[in-house]
Every structure is written in structure tokens, then in C-alpha cells.
Design a protein around this motif. Structure first.
Motif, short mmCIF file in Angstrom:
data_model
loop_
_atom_site.label_atom_id
_atom_site.label_comp_id
_atom_site.label_asym_id
_atom_site.label_seq_id
_atom_site.Cartn_x
_atom_site.Cartn_y
_atom_site.Cartn_z
N ALA A 486 -5.13 33.36 1.32
CA ALA A 486 -6.00 34.03 2.29
C ALA A 486 -6.14 33.21 3.58
N LYS A 487 -6.02 31.90 3.49
CA LYS A 487 -6.15 31.04 4.67
C LYS A 487 -4.86 30.95 5.47
N ALA A 488 -3.73 31.32 4.85
CA ALA A 488 -2.44 31.21 5.53
C ALA A 488 -2.29 32.33 6.56
N ASP A 489 -1.47 32.06 7.58
CA ASP A 489 -1.16 33.06 8.60
C ASP A 489 0.32 32.97 8.96
N PRO A 490 1.16 33.81 8.34
CA PRO A 490 2.60 33.74 8.60
C PRO A 490 2.98 34.06 10.04
N TYR A 491 2.03 34.60 10.81
CA TYR A 491 2.34 35.04 12.16
C TYR A 491 1.58 34.24 13.21
N ALA A 492 1.15 33.06 12.81
CA ALA A 492 0.39 32.21 13.74
C ALA A 492 1.23 31.80 14.94
N VAL A 493 2.55 31.87 14.81
CA VAL A 493 3.44 31.42 15.89
C VAL A 493 3.66 32.51 16.94
N LEU A 494 3.25 33.74 16.66
CA LEU A 494 3.65 34.86 17.50
C LEU A 494 2.77 35.02 18.73
N GLU A 495 3.44 35.34 19.83
CA GLU A 495 2.77 35.89 21.00
C GLU A 495 3.00 37.40 20.93
N GLU A 496 2.06 38.11 20.33
CA GLU A 496 2.32 39.49 19.96
C GLU A 496 2.45 40.42 21.15
N GLY A 497 1.94 40.05 22.30
CA GLY A 497 2.14 40.89 23.48
C GLY A 497 3.58 40.87 23.95
N GLU A 498 4.32 39.83 23.60
CA GLU A 498 5.74 39.70 23.97
C GLU A 498 6.57 39.56 22.71
N LEU A 499 6.44 40.51 21.82
CA LEU A 499 7.00 40.38 20.48
C LEU A 499 8.51 40.15 20.50
N LEU A 500 9.24 40.93 21.27
CA LEU A 500 10.70 40.81 21.28
C LEU A 500 11.18 39.62 22.09
N GLN A 501 10.24 38.88 22.71
CA GLN A 501 10.62 37.64 23.39
C GLN A 501 10.41 36.42 22.50
N ASP A 502 9.77 36.62 21.35
CA ASP A 502 9.46 35.51 20.47
C ASP A 502 10.73 34.99 19.79
N GLU A 503 10.87 33.66 19.71
CA GLU A 503 12.09 33.07 19.14
C GLU A 503 12.28 33.44 17.68
#
Length: 784
Positions: A486-503
């Protein structure tokens, strides 16, 4: 000690197709193969049994002696309608040992598979079952496979299904999220996949079907009853009919949406030996052993089935026939196919396509789980020309690196993999395959880290995402696993406004784009299109739902990623250039223009596969920075249909000059001219007639087709003849052939033979008379 296998009774093979129960309302016929037994009885019960409770304790057992009929067979007829009762077989051996066993052929079982059940199968058919139709494939490379676990699909509350974790969840249409996105079975149809590959759905051992509060999760690779559906996915595991009826409804619902159903089958081992489905009735026969009599362990879990033995091979083929007939299954994936002998796999593909449908899919894992004494293992290369495919782990590793660690591949940041990627793009035809139909291309499956978690691992981001250290679904070192998840966040690295720009997103799309545009059969793991994570658990076979469940809220969150997958699938399905059928066709049409420095690019030329696009340019850039590429001259210019912003069948923009920039960690697909589709091939329909009428093992060896030379199988029988369809390039004037038995065990005729294709007919029919070395008759080459 029961008498074990010996030469005296091993040869007592039974060739009939009626082992197990043949039920009618008037009588039931029971047949069992128990060649070493001195006596066998049918035991009828009124109840499905209680774990640990004997028949004497329940007091409801009724014994009827069975009669021996030869070939190791025992049988008995019982008058009256027995539906609703349960049964077992009780075998007595010369040393006084008594074994009570369920029917290995049982098609219905009680809760937890304790006893075989007697049901009227016609009462399990849902409304409209008799008109259920499977979607049809023109060729195996037209498939897009989607691996899915029944419970994972619907157990999460975000789906909003009424039948969470059950077969019936697949029947629930019109499920949507707050944004109106289609979920569940409608999501699968929208994505565009052609087949759902269901992880094991036969009755398996390790989930207590009646304990709703206990552990309910397992992948199911622990077979108990091969011919009965798993009960934990049904609404009422105690009713043997419920799981059958609901399984059929699931298949029916998928077929109604144009989606085929592939079953994951595990004929390489059983969960248990002494209490399993075979040992009590045929001791020592169904399992491989070493010279000292010890079980061998090619499966890696303690035992392996001796598939090379006639009655084991028969059992497997009979079981597959049953699923095809009763459940309308469309194909099979074979777990640890390396432990299955090559003769069995060849006969499965050959016989079942002739008996049922030529478009059945067969594929599997070309490796073992441990050391096996089997000589003719079904490993990579064994499938050449045999009508089934194998997973291409060479390509998988080239794209992503190792399975669970820090090792990198082409899409995860390592140069030097370009050549291996190119080999995969060509359908492994210069690696281990004869044609693209023999390779299943994938980067992510239920085993090992899934794609998103693997990329995070390579990037060193597991800690940033607070992934727990898990083993077998538990925290290493102890603690509350659910709290840690519950404490984990697999998407903590994402800049979701620029999803297709994320590495991380781009690397994920790059890896899957390679799979979906390469020659061969593409395979996706469920949820990759939603950036599914399992919180770093690389072996979640018995982990909790919190790890395995598909979180449907990710569709709205990552809609751009879903649309990218959907676009690539639509592109593949609409354009046959990405689905070339033969080795010669690939070699003629696919030409690499660059394969170094993190760039792999190629052309699909001259209306490849009859495509409406004249030339197609495909470019992959695994560098984090843009690269410049050059395109062949085109008077009309090049149309971009996929790049770092999106993918599909519609033009995104037009490129006028020869120079083009491909953004970092992205692909680009362009075409230069759209015309009327060209004929991809002509078809020769060959009717082979033998005086003895025995076509088992016979095939054609062909050359000069321009599409796929080599073995060509007969796929149906008509009017007492075996029929094969042979594709040839439109301009082909003559095709050579020989008739052979299996791999040159015999030939029908000694000289090379040729079929005249110099006319203009699109469909050429020929008849060949053979048997006993006879030459083709005078009708050879005539068309109609």
C-alpha cells in the motif's frame, strides 16, 4: 508395494476413444485403463467427499466389479440415470495393495477434485451454445495473443464486476469508468487482440475451492484433473455443473466479441504422484524414472510425465480433443514443452488440425525446468516445419536484457544488441525457425518481472518507488506485506502531464512496439498496455490479489499508452507487410538499412505480403537522444503513421525530403504510396489419395513457392483424400514437391514432381494418387 511397469503390460495399449465415462440418461458406461491390476471396481457415492474422510466413514459407497476386456481395459455398464452421483475406481493388485482413484478422464469433479462427478453435459450448455462460433485465422501470424489470469482480470474493485475473480466476469459487458472508458471484456475488444491466452483453468491442486477466507491465489501450474475446469473461478465449486457451464459462458462471451481462447496446458508434470490421477491405476507407467527407479525431474517440481509412452501420448491427445469438442477452445500453449517429446508435439499439431480446424494455434515453452532423460526434447529448432511455434527467448533477452536483474537489452539501454534485435524482427528465420509462424515474440509474461517493473529495476528506481522486498508473496525478513504494498508507488517517477515524454514509458513502448511490428506471432502480458506493475514481485505465483490484480483505474490515467498499443495492433492487423507468412517472402521483402549505434531500421518493399502500401520504412531509436536517418527517394513523399506522439493507421504528418529525425527512445513508421492491394499469393489445393486411406504422418516437401518452402501439412480430409493448401508467389510458374512420411521415414514415389502454375488461375486444384510408390496420375496440374 504395487507391481510397477514391466514389458508384459506396457504393450497393452487401448486405442479406443471412450476411456472414462460415457453418460446417457438410460445407462452409464465406465472404462479405465489399469493393466497391472488384478481386479478393479467402480465405487459410486452420493456425496463429493470430505478431505481426510474415508468411504467407510461416510457409509455411502456402492461397489460394482468391473470386467477385464483386454488391452489393459476394465469396464462396467450401470443402468439408470446416474447424474448427480460421484464415482471413483478401486484397483486391487496381486500383493494385496488397494488404491482408490478418481477417473483420470473425469470431465466433472466435486469441490477440490476429491471425486469424479457424473453430470449430463448437455445440461451445462448455455443458451445459444450450439451456435457459438470461434473467430477464424487465415494464418498463425495474424494472431495477437494476450496472456491473462482469470482472477487477475476482474478481482480488483476498480472493474466494478459482479463476479469478481470468476469466469462470469468475462460475460459482463458495458463496464466503464467515470471517464467512460471501456473496461473488462469490452476493453479487450477495443484493444484489438485476437486471442486471450488463459493461464491454467483446468482443476488444479493448491487453492481450497471452499475456503473463501483462505489463500485463494495461484497461477495453477499444479495439475490435478486435466479435463475439468478449476472450481475456484466458479460461483459454486460444490456443484460440478456450475464450473462447466460458467466456463462455457466465458468462452461464448469472448467469441461473441471476435476473440479466440487459448488454454495454457501443463502436460509435463502433475502436482502429486501417489495421490495424482495416474499412479494408482497404472503404477510406474505415466512418469519418467531413472535406472534406479527414482522419479526424474525435468519439470523442476519433482516429476515429469513420460509423454513418449503410447498411453501417455494418447491421454494428452484425448484431453486436447475433449477441450476442443466440449469447450470450443481455439488453441493451446504448452507449459515446459521441452519435457514433451517431439513426436507427441508433431502428432498433436498434425492430427488435431485435420480432425478439427486448420487454424488451431499450438505454441509453447521450448525449455525444461530441470534435467530430463528424454532424448527428443522439444527445444528451439525442433518445431521447424512441424506446425507449432515456440517462445523466442532470444528476442526477449535482446530487447529487455535478463529477466529479473539489472541486465540491459536494446530497449533498456545497452548497445550491441542491434543484430539480435534484427534477427527477431525477421521472425527468427536465420536463427531457429523455418518460418515466422514458428516464433512467438514477447518481452513480458507471467514469469519473472513484468515489463514496467523490469524497466524500473534497470533504471535503479525500485527504491524510489518504495518497492518491498518480496519472496513468495511475503516480505523478506517479515512484516506486513499488504501494508508495504500500500505504501509503494510504481508510478512515482512519472510526469503524468507529459506521459509520452517520460523515459520509462518510452522504453516500455519501444519494447512492445518491437514485438507488435516484427514478423512472427506477437504476445502481450495482460496489463502491459496499462503500465501494469506487480510491485517488483518477480514470481507472483501465489502472491496476494493486491500484487496480481489488474488495476482498471490505470486506463484513464494512462490512456495515451493504451491508445498507442491499440494503434500498433490496428496497424499490424490492417497491413499484411507486418504479417509475412514465409521465409522466402521475408527474405525478398524485408531489407535492413541500419543496424548499429542504437538504431535498427528496415524497409518492407514492393507491396510486401500484398500490402496496399508500396514501401514501408520502420525505424527504432534506442538512444535517449534524437538521430537523423535517411529515406529512399519518393516522388509522393513519406507519410508518418507512428512516432513518439502516437501510432495507428492514419497519417500523422508528411515528410518531403530524404532526411528525417527520429526522437530518442522512439520508433517511426512511414509509407510512401498507397495503392490497391496486390495479390499476396495464389493457392494450390492438393488432394492426396492413398489406396490404404492412411494419411497419418504424411506431408508434402515443396520448393519454388516463393513464400515458404519445406514441409507443407495436410490439414483436412475430404472424400477419402488428404487436402493441403499451398501458397505460391503470384508469378510462380512451377512448384516442386515430394510426398514423404514424417521426416523422410518413407517417400511415396521416388522422382521429383512438379505442379504447373503457368496459367492465370488464382486457385489451382490438383489430385495426386499414391501409396505403394505410385506416381501421380494424369490429372496432376489440371486446374478447375
Amino acid at each position: 508395494m504395487i507391481s510397477a511397469v514391466n514389458a508384459e503390460w506396457v504393450i497393452e495399449e487401448y486405442r479406443g476413444k471412450d476411456l472414462g465415462l460415457t453418460y446417457t440418461k438410460e445407462e452409464s458406461l465406465f472404462k479405465v485403463w489399469a493393466p497391472a491390476a488384478s481386479a478393479v471396481s467402480l465405487v459410486l457415492y452420493e456425496s463429493g467427499g470430505v478431505p481426510g474422510e474415508s468411504a467407510e466413514e461416510t457409509g455411502d459407497a456402492k461397489l460394482t466389479l468391473m470386467s477385464r476386456q483386454g488391452s489393459g481395459l476394465w469396464e462396467v455398464r450401470v443402468a439408470g440415470d446416474l447424474a448427480g452421483l460421484f464415482y471413483m475406481f478401486r484397483a486391487v493388485y496381486e500383493d494385496g495393495t488397494v488404491k482408490e482413484c478418481p477417473d483420470p478422464y473425469a470431465f466433472a469433479v466435486s469441490a477440490n477434485g476429491l471425486r469424479s462427478a457424473i453430470v449430463d453435459l448437455r445440461e451445462t450448455d448455455p443458451e445459444g451454445w450450439e451456435t457459438d462460433e470461434s473467430p477464424r485465422l487465415a494464418h498463425p501470424v495474424d494472431a495477437v495473443l494476450y496472456e491473462l489470469h482469470v482472477r487477475d482480470f476482474s478481482i480488483h474493485e476498480s472493474l466494478g464486476a459482479a463476479h469478481r475473480g470468476q469466469y462470469l466476469a468475462f460475460t459482463e459487458g458495458e463496464l466503464r469508468d467515470e471517464a467512460g472508458n471501456r473496461l473488462g471484456v469490452d476493453h479487450l475488444a477495443e484493444l484489438g487482440i485476437t486471442h486471450v491466452h488463459l493461464m491454467p483453468v483446468f482443476d488444479y491442486q493448491t487453492v481450497d475451492e471452499l475456503d473463501q477466507g483462505g489463500p485463494r491465489y495461484n497461477w495453477g501450474y499444479d495439475p490435478q484433473h486435466y479435463n475439468a475446469p478449476e472450481g475456484s473461478y466458479s460461483t459454486d465449486p460444490a456443484d460440478p455443473r456450475a464450473r462447466i457451464r460458467e466456463f462455457k459462458k466465458m468462452v461464448q462471451a469472448l467469441h461473441a466479441r471476435g476473440i479466440g481462447v487459448v488454454m495454457d496446458v501443463v502436460y509435463n508434470h502433475t502436482y502429486a504422484v501417489d495421490t495424482g490421477p495416474f499412479e494408482g491405476l497404472a503404477p510406474g507407467y505415466f512418469y519418467r524414472r531413472d535406472p534406479a527407479g527414482r522419479l526424474t525431474n525435468g519439470s523442476g517440481v519433482g516429476n515429469e510425465l513420460a509423454t513418449e509412452r503410447p498411453m501417455v501420448r494418447k491421454y494428452i491427445k484425448d484431453s486436447l480433443r475433449y477441450w476442443l469438442t466440449e469447450y470450443h477452445i481455439d488453441g493451446f500453449r504448452f507449459d515446459l514443452m521441452g519435457v514433451i517429446d517431439t513426436v507427441t508435439m508433431r502428432e498433436i499439431a498434425e492430427e488435431l488440425r485435420i480432425e478439427f480446424r486448420p487454424d488451431l494455434l499450438f505454441y509453447g515453452e521450448p525449455w525444461t525446468g530441470g534435467d530430463s532423460p528424454l532424448m527428443n526434447k522439444t527445444l528451439k529448432g525442433a518445431q521447424k516445419g512441424k506446425g507449432y511455434a515456440v517462445f523466442n527467448d532470444n528476442y526477449r533477452s535482446a530487447i529487455k536484457g535478463d529477466n529479473d536483474g539489472w541486465g540491459r537489452g536494446y530497449a533498456t539501454g545497452e548497445w550491441g544488441r542491434e543484430g539480435a534485435v534484427a534477427a527477431g524482427i525477421k521472425g527468427a528465420i536465420h536463427d531457429f525457425a523455418d518460418s515466422p509462424r514458428e516464433t512467438v515474440n514477447y518481452v513480458s509474461a507471467h514469469d519473472n518481472l513484468n515489463l514496467w517493473d523490469k524497466i524500473l529495476t534497470v533504471q535503479g528506481l525500485r527504491g524510489h518507488c518504495r518497492f518491498p522486498d518480496l519472496a513468495d508473496g511475503r516480505l523478506v525478513g517479515g512484516g506486513d506485506a499488504e501494508e508495504a504494498i500500500a505504501k509503494a508507488d510504481p508510478y512515482a517517477v512519472l510526469e503524468e502531464g507529459e506521459l509520452l515524454q517520460d523515459e520509462t514509458v518510452r522504453r516500455s513502448l519501444l519494447a512492445s512496439a518491437l514485438v507488435l511490428t516484427s514478423q512472427g506471432i506477437p504476445f502481450l502480458q495482460a496489463g502491459d498496455e496499462l503500465l501494469r506493475s506487480k510491485f517488483g514481485d518477480h514470481n507472483s505465483y501465489r502472491s496476494s490479489d493486491s500484487i496480481n490484480a489488474i488495476r482498471w483505474g490505470n486506463k484513464a490515467r494512462f490512456r495515451q499508452v493504451f491508445d498507442y498499443y491499440r494503434g500498433l495492433i490496428a496497424l499490424r492487423k490492417q497491413h499484411p507487410a507486418f504479417r509475412l507468412r514465409g521465409r522466402q517472402e521475408v527474405e525478398r521483402a524485408l531489407h535492413f538499412t541500419r543496424c548499429d549505434g542504437g538504431v535498427v531500421s528496415y524497409l518492407l518493399k514492393d507491396h510486401a505480403g500484398g500490402d496496399s502500401w508500396r514501401n514501408i520504412a520502420v525505424l527504432f531509436n534506442a538512444n535517449p537522444w534524437p538521430v537523423t536517418a535517411w529515406l529512399p527517394p519518393s516522388e509522393e513523399g513519406w507519410q508518418v503513421v507512428a512516432d513518439h506522439t502516437g501510432a495507428g493507421t492514419e497519417t500523422l504528418r508528411k515528410v518531403e525530403g530524404p532526411e528525417i529525425t527520429v526522437e530518442g527512445l522512439s520508433l517511426m513508421i512511414l509509407y510512401d504510396l498507397c495503392e490497391e492491394p496486390r495479390p499476396r499469393s495464389r493457392t494450390i489445393e492438393i488432394h492426396y489419395e492413398r489406396e490404404d486411406g492412411d494419411y497419418r504422418g504424411w506431408n508434402l516437401w515443396v520448393w519454388g513457392t516463393g513464400i515458404q518452402d519445406g514441409q507443407c501439412d495436410f490439414t483436412r480430409l475430404k472424400d477419402g483424400r488428404a487436402v493441403a493448401l499451398l501458397e505460391v508467389q503470384p508469378e510462380t510458374a512451377s512448384v516442386g514437391y515430394l510426398l514423404r512420411l514424417n521426416d523422410w521415414e518413407a517417400k511415396d514415389g521416388s522422382a521429383d514432381c512438379y505442379i504447373d502454375c503457368s496459367g492465370e488461375e488464382d486457385w489451382i486444384r490438383v489430385r495426386i494418387r499414391g501409396a505403394g510408390g505410385m506416381q501421380p496420375d494424369s490429372s496432376l496440374g489440371l486446374t478447375s
